[in-house]
Write an enzyme that holds these catalytic residues in place. Structure first.
Site, PDB file in Angstrom:
ATOM      1  N   HIS A 192       0.542  -1.424   0.080  1.00  0.00           N
ATOM      2  CA  HIS A 192       0.108  -0.295  -0.007  1.00  0.00           C
ATOM      3  C   HIS A 192       1.084   1.033   0.186  1.00  0.00           C
ATOM      4  O   HIS A 192       1.243   1.694   1.299  1.00  0.00           O
ATOM      5  CB  HIS A 192      -0.853  -0.390   1.020  1.00  0.00           C
ATOM      6  CG  HIS A 192      -2.123   0.259   0.964  1.00  0.00           C
ATOM      7  ND1 HIS A 192      -3.761   0.813   1.233  1.00  0.00           N
ATOM      8  CD2 HIS A 192      -1.746   2.289   1.093  1.00  0.00           C
ATOM      9  CE1 HIS A 192      -4.112   2.127   1.196  1.00  0.00           C
ATOM     10  NE2 HIS A 192      -2.985   2.506   0.700  1.00  0.00           N
ATOM     11  N   HIS A 251       1.963   5.456  -2.306  1.00  0.00           N
ATOM     12  CA  HIS A 251       0.857   5.699  -3.028  1.00  0.00           C
ATOM     13  C   HIS A 251       1.698   6.520  -3.873  1.00  0.00           C
ATOM     14  O   HIS A 251       2.878   7.024  -2.684  1.00  0.00           O
ATOM     15  CB  HIS A 251      -0.362   7.034  -2.755  1.00  0.00           C
ATOM     16  CG  HIS A 251      -1.590   6.749  -1.821  1.00  0.00           C
ATOM     17  ND1 HIS A 251      -2.769   6.252  -3.036  1.00  0.00           N
ATOM     18  CD2 HIS A 251      -1.730   5.442  -0.644  1.00  0.00           C
ATOM     19  CE1 HIS A 251      -3.816   5.727  -2.151  1.00  0.00           C
ATOM     20  NE2 HIS A 251      -3.328   5.395  -1.118  1.00  0.00           N
ATOM     21  N   ASP A 273       2.178   9.565  -5.022  1.00  0.00           N
ATOM     22  CA  ASP A 273       1.825  10.863  -5.556  1.00  0.00           C
ATOM     23  C   ASP A 273       2.500  11.605  -3.937  1.00  0.00           C
ATOM     24  O   ASP A 273       3.212  12.414  -3.692  1.00  0.00           O
ATOM     25  CB  ASP A 273       0.537  11.581  -5.928  1.00  0.00           C
ATOM     26  CG  ASP A 273      -0.619  11.701  -5.693  1.00  0.00           C
ATOM     27  OD1 ASP A 273      -0.225  10.125  -4.431  1.00  0.00           O
ATOM     28  OD2 ASP A 273      -1.554  11.485  -5.731  1.00  0.00           O
ATOM     29  N   HIS A 318      -9.743   1.123  -0.035  1.00  0.00           N
ATOM     30  CA  HIS A 318      -9.327   1.802   0.972  1.00  0.00           C
ATOM     31  C   HIS A 318     -10.815   2.016   1.711  1.00  0.00           C
ATOM     32  O   HIS A 318     -11.873   3.069   1.157  1.00  0.00           O
ATOM     33  CB  HIS A 318      -8.921   3.656   0.484  1.00  0.00           C
ATOM     34  CG  HIS A 318      -8.262   3.459   0.480  1.00  0.00           C
ATOM     35  ND1 HIS A 318      -7.575   3.382  -0.786  1.00  0.00           N
ATOM     36  CD2 HIS A 318      -6.623   4.739   0.893  1.00  0.00           C
ATOM     37  CE1 HIS A 318      -6.388   3.202  -0.468  1.00  0.00           C
ATOM     38  NE2 HIS A 318      -5.435   4.474   0.246  1.00  0.00           N
ATOM     39  N   GLU A 357     -11.127   3.597   7.177  1.00  0.00           N
ATOM     40  CA  GLU A 357      -9.804   4.589   7.808  1.00  0.00           C
ATOM     41  C   GLU A 357     -10.624   5.449   8.926  1.00  0.00           C
ATOM     42  O   GLU A 357      -9.608   5.638   9.818  1.00  0.00           O
ATOM     43  CB  GLU A 357      -9.285   4.806   6.098  1.00  0.00           C
ATOM     44  CG  GLU A 357      -8.526   5.833   6.649  1.00  0.00           C
ATOM     45  CD  GLU A 357      -7.922   6.137   5.379  1.00  0.00           C
ATOM     46  OE1 GLU A 357      -7.629   6.144   4.498  1.00  0.00           O
ATOM     47  OE2 GLU A 357      -6.682   7.175   5.272  1.00  0.00           O
ATOM     48  N   ASP A 416       1.916   3.708   3.435  1.00  0.00           N
ATOM     49  CA  ASP A 416       1.126   4.752   2.276  1.00  0.00           C
ATOM     50  C   ASP A 416       1.689   5.562   1.689  1.00  0.00           C
ATOM     51  O   ASP A 416       1.119   5.893   0.272  1.00  0.00           O
ATOM     52  CB  ASP A 416      -0.130   5.202   3.878  1.00  0.00           C
ATOM     53  CG  ASP A 416      -1.436   5.406   3.085  1.00  0.00           C
ATOM     54  OD1 ASP A 416      -1.663   5.135   2.145  1.00  0.00           O
ATOM     55  OD2 ASP A 416      -2.066   6.291   3.765  1.00  0.00           O
TER      56      ASP A 416
HETATM   57 ZN   LIG Z   1      -3.991   4.724   1.151  1.00  0.00          ZN
END
Ligand SMILES: [Zn+2]
Length: 331
Positions: free
Chosen positions: A12, A14, A16, A197, A200, A278
């Site tokens: 997991h 990202h 960006d 997702h 959360e 993340d």
């Molecule tokens: Zn995430």
């Protein structure tokens, strides 16, 4: 345990949110962004979320600059390649990178150019750093359902060529699984693997619906699963894997502290917990740091680590051949 030395799996991450700060600073100057800062140290404050960040929505604002510079093929490929280099140095053996292609169309790039630029960075990284990588296409829940259809339909030609799965991300509201059911069901039919997702920021029922309506095989975060007994039961019954991101969860106020995070309780109850970053830049972390924190706080020990590594291998969307190689690293 010597964490840095151990092999790692990242499921997991990202793109960006994981741009090398020095590169992001350099590219923002090159692209003419007027940010009013002179040094990388000052710049970091603009792209890293503070520990006392107030919410997921405040956390998400930290992605603005990266998305402004990730509008050319060169920048996107370079950023991906450097991420592969950085995680390989941390002994990550396999990474699934996710990103939302439609955030990168602002300067005229086509969907194909955007996705191919990321795949090209992953492939170069694989060749040079002895690591394996795959790509997950994220659909933003802040965009209309049609945009999700567009990502699923246009991305299908890259299945088996670097793309493995779809994801729904960004701000979480109650009832989103119903809204995105049609495009995610189509994705499943086309051969994408599914990770979502959910749970959360306080809504355990989203975990239940992500499994029931969207066929999620993995859940991003899932912190609030325990608030919905049916979701919790289903996670266990269907062996759905949680992609837990401890530091990010503390920052977004999903949990008040690492100690209060339910990950250990879940793990000890047989739920398949994996540990992930993340966003390496926004959360100012990497997988070594995440495991070091958890070890220092006596949350997980070396045996747990090995168990979570194996959960990561089995839950990955890698080919059986790659999985076989990944299993061999832990022995
Ligand atoms: Zn995430």
């Amino acid at each position: 345990m010597e964490i840095k030395r151990l092999p790692k799996i990242e499921l997991h991450c990202h793109l960006d949110g994981s741009v090398r700060p020095e590169t992001l600073f350099e590219l923002s100057k090159k692209e003419g962004l007027d940010l009013g800062v002179e040094t990388v140290e000052e710049f970091r404050k603009l792209v890293e979320a503070p520990q006392d960040c107030k919410s997921l929505d405040e956390y998400l604002e930290k992605f603005d600059i990266a998305n402004k510079v990730m509008q050319t093929k060169e920048n996107i490929t370079r950023i991906t390649y450097e991420l592969m280099e950085d995680v390989a140095a941390d002994n990550v053996k396999y990474i699934e990178i996710r990103f939302a292609p439609l955030l990168h169309i602002n300067k005229g790039l086509t969907f194909e150019e955007i996705v191919e630029s990321v795949i090209s960075g992953i492939k170069r990284g694989e060749e040079e750093f002895g690591i394996h990588g795959n790509l997950i296409l994220s659909c933003m829940r802040t965009m209309p359902v049609e945009a999700c259809f567009e990502v699923v339909e246009k991305g299908a030609k890259y299945l088996g060529k670097g793309v493995v799965a779809v994801d729904l991300c960004s701000s979480e509201r109650a009832g989103f699984p119903e809204v995105f059911k049609a495009p995610i069901n189509l994705a499943k039919k086309l051969g994408y693997r599914i990770t979502i997702h959910a749970g959360e920021t306080g809504i355990g029922e989203n975990v239940l619906k992500s499994i029931e309506l969207l066929d999620a095989e993995r859940i991003g975060h899932g912190v609030y699963s325990k608030d919905c007994p049916e979701a919790y039961k289903l996670l266990k019954e269907k062996n759905v894997v949680l992609e837990v991101c401890p530091t990010s969860n503390v920052q977004t106020k999903a949990v008040v502290s690492y100690e209060e995070h339910p990950m250990k309780e879940y793990f000890e109850d047989g739920i398949k917990v994996t540990i992930n970053t993340d966003n390496m830049t926004v959360s100012n972390t990497d997988l070594n740091k995440e495991y070091e924190i958890l070890e220092d706080m006596n949350i997980f020990n070396e045996d747990d680590y090995k168990q979570m590594y194996m959960y990561g291998v089995e839950a990955s969307f890698a080919t059986e051949e790659v999985k076989e190689k990944l299993r061999s690293y832990i022995y």
